[in-house]
Design an enzyme around this catalytic site. Structure first.
Site, short mmCIF file in Angstrom:
data_model
loop_
_atom_site.label_atom_id
_atom_site.label_comp_id
_atom_site.label_asym_id
_atom_site.label_seq_id
_atom_site.Cartn_x
_atom_site.Cartn_y
_atom_site.Cartn_z
N HIS A 1 0.86 -1.18 0.00
CA HIS A 1 0.00 0.00 0.00
C HIS A 1 0.90 1.23 0.00
O HIS A 1 2.02 1.21 0.52
CB HIS A 1 -0.87 -0.04 1.26
CG HIS A 1 -1.90 1.04 1.36
ND1 HIS A 1 -1.60 2.33 1.73
CD2 HIS A 1 -3.24 1.02 1.17
CE1 HIS A 1 -2.70 3.06 1.75
NE2 HIS A 1 -3.72 2.29 1.41
N CYS B 1 -4.76 2.47 -3.64
CA CYS B 1 -3.48 3.00 -3.14
C CYS B 1 -2.40 1.93 -3.19
O CYS B 1 -1.58 1.80 -2.27
CB CYS B 1 -3.64 3.55 -1.71
SG CYS B 1 -4.41 5.17 -1.67
N GLN C 1 -4.41 -4.05 7.40
CA GLN C 1 -5.36 -5.06 6.97
C GLN C 1 -5.31 -6.32 7.83
O GLN C 1 -6.33 -6.97 8.05
CB GLN C 1 -5.10 -5.43 5.50
CG GLN C 1 -5.35 -4.32 4.52
CD GLN C 1 -6.80 -3.86 4.50
OE1 GLN C 1 -7.72 -4.59 4.83
NE2 GLN C 1 -7.00 -2.60 4.13
N ASP D 1 3.18 -3.27 8.23
CA ASP D 1 1.95 -2.51 8.01
C ASP D 1 0.80 -3.47 8.32
O ASP D 1 0.45 -4.33 7.53
CB ASP D 1 1.91 -2.04 6.56
CG ASP D 1 0.57 -1.43 6.16
OD1 ASP D 1 -0.36 -1.39 7.00
OD2 ASP D 1 0.44 -1.00 5.00
N LYS E 1 -9.93 0.87 10.66
CA LYS E 1 -10.06 -0.47 10.08
C LYS E 1 -10.35 -1.52 11.14
O LYS E 1 -10.70 -2.66 10.82
CB LYS E 1 -8.81 -0.82 9.29
CG LYS E 1 -8.58 0.09 8.08
CD LYS E 1 -7.46 -0.40 7.22
CE LYS E 1 -7.05 0.63 6.16
NZ LYS E 1 -8.09 0.89 5.15
#
Length: 466
Positions: free
Chosen positions: A139, A382, A214, A211, A237
């Site tokens: 991303h 993105c 998600q 990261d 999220k």
């Protein structure tokens, strides 16, 4: 027969096996009626969790409970300030516990409250002294900050094993200070083997950052057990859309880094000749922090942690299997994957991105919303370099699942796609920039937004979605 009946009976290729999973937790807005261009309303089918998840009911209730005693934290003598300070620091500890952060002087992790994952990764980028390595599947939040600092990108191979080999070769050749990777792709949902990557990075003298935007909403992540040095994720999220995210990471780099923002709260002492800075996390939290955002994020962590062990993964896997099976039965729908078709055992979270032959992704998304009340995402998410590889630069459609998702949501999506392939859209879609908006768009906005309708608004949006 109702519209919903027709979507789940005559348009599916074949009945799907029971049991049919329902929502695992209550989310705000579940079943809210949304208008259709054809008239009437249907309950909203939210399949856009990967962009922003709705608030858990428990999170919204907790924020409402905390609001009467909300105040600025630290240094306040009033009762409300004392309560808010205690709640803010308790939230910090709760968030750290949720992801297995270590405490104590030896190898201590600190939890810095940020705005979101992008903010957290930019903070980390400002703290790294040395070269950084990342994959080309990231991303933009985990690509652009490093690109600006001259990081090296490794091209993911057609297999997961090949990708790990390419990363190891680059780690051995360049000896970077940091390897930074996504925990799970926001495009394909494929999960990277973080323990293996952490071991590879450490073997070659690098630290590893993840990261987790998600991954954390879908799988429990234990940074200490996995060997992760830095983890970034977002409240919006994780069912806490109140404007807070976090960076959880080893203290030494964060204590040595320049303050992320210069201002009050980040200091020990200020004179006209200079400033003595505080240690992390205060060092990187100048100004009045997002107290309610932190409390909301902690409430989400507590709520998810209280679910039965394995329940989130089992719920999601049942829905993902249902969605995969349905999409395989639709001739002309093409899912995008990195490694899932390589024969390897690649774990996935509930994120599926696909193209539909003969239809632009923007039209498909607008059709699903306007005619069927289904929310998905379209664009390049993105992750432009990855879409360049998987879709030759074209846009795609993404459906994503969460705690509030049900088999009925999946079935409505499959039925709507089958109807599109068999009969085409039932409305006209156009737009000056290829945005394929419904024309006309008679859907009204909620009363609290005034008398305008959706057709009166400029909904072009940003060039890339989250």
């Amino acid at each position: 027969m109702t519209l919903l009946d027709s979507l789940t009976t005559d348009t599916l290729a074949a009945p799907l096996a029971d049991p049919a999973p329902g929502p695992l937790a209550e989310v705000v807005g579940a079943g809210v009626p949304v208008p259709l261009v054809t008239g009437g309303t249907v309950p909203y089918a939210n399949l856009d969790y990967a962009a922003s998840a709705p608030a858990l009911r428990a999170v919204a209730d907790h924020v409402a409970t905390a609001l009467p005693l909300y105040s600025s934290v630290h240094r306040g003598a009033g009762y409300a300030s004392a309560v808010s300070t205690a709640a803010y620091e308790a939230a910090r500890a709760c968030i750290g516990d949720f992801v297995g952060a270590r405490s104590g002087v030896d190898g201590e992790h600190v939890v810095v409250v940020t705005r979101n994952t992008t903010d957290a990764l930019n903070l980390l980028a400002s703290a790294v002294a040395g070269p950084t390595l990342h994959l080309d599947v990231e991303h933009h939040a985990n690509l652009v900050p490093w690109q600006l600092r001259g990081a090296r990108a490794v091209t993911a191979a057609p297999t997961l094993a090949g990708t790990l080999a390419a990363l190891e070769a680059e780690l051995a050749a360049t000896r970077p200070a940091l390897l930074t990777v996504t925990g799970a792709s926001n495009v394909t949902g494929e999960v990277l083997p973080l323990a293996t990557l952490a071991e590879l990075a450490h073997r070659h003298g690098a630290r590893i950052a993840v990261d987790g935007a998600q991954l954390v909403p879908h799988r429990r992540v234990d940074v200490a057990a996995l060997g992760i040095d830095y983890l970034a994720f977002s409240g919006h999220k994780l069912y806490a859309p109140f404007g807070a995210g976090v960076l959880v990471g080893r203290r030494d780099w964060l204590d040595a880094a320049p303050p992320y923002l210069a201002g009050g709260g980040a200091v020990r002492r200020v004179t006209l000749d200079g400033t003595t800075w505080a240690d992390a996390p205060a060092r990187h939290e100048a100004g009045t922090p997002n107290v309610l955002g932190a409390l909301a994020l902690a409430a989400a962590c507590r709520t998810i942690a209280a679910l039965p062990a394995g329940a989130v993964q089992a719920h999601e896997e049942a829905l993902l299997e249902r969605l995969d099976a349905g999409l395989r039965g639709l001739d002309g729908v093409r899912p995008l994957t990195l490694w899932a078709g390589s024969g390897e055992d690649v774990e996935r979270i509930g994120v599926v991105t696909f193209t539909v032959d003969g239809y632009p992704a923007e039209l498909v998304a607008q059709y699903l919303s306007a005619e069927h009340g289904i929310g998905v995402r379209d664009g390049r998410f993105c992750a432009h370099p990855l879409l360049d590889r998987l879709a030759s630069g074209a846009t795609a459609v993404r459906a994503s699942l969460g705690l509030g998702s049900s088999a009925a949501d999946v079935d409505r999506l499959l039925g709507a796609l089958r109807s599109l392939l068999e009969r085409g859209p039932g409305w006209t879609y156009a737009g000056p920039d290829g945005d394929h908006l419904p024309v006309p768009d008679p859907r009204g906005l909620p009363e609290w937004l005034g008398p305008a309708g959706l057709g009166d608004l400029d909904l072009d949006g940003a060039p890339c979605g989250d």
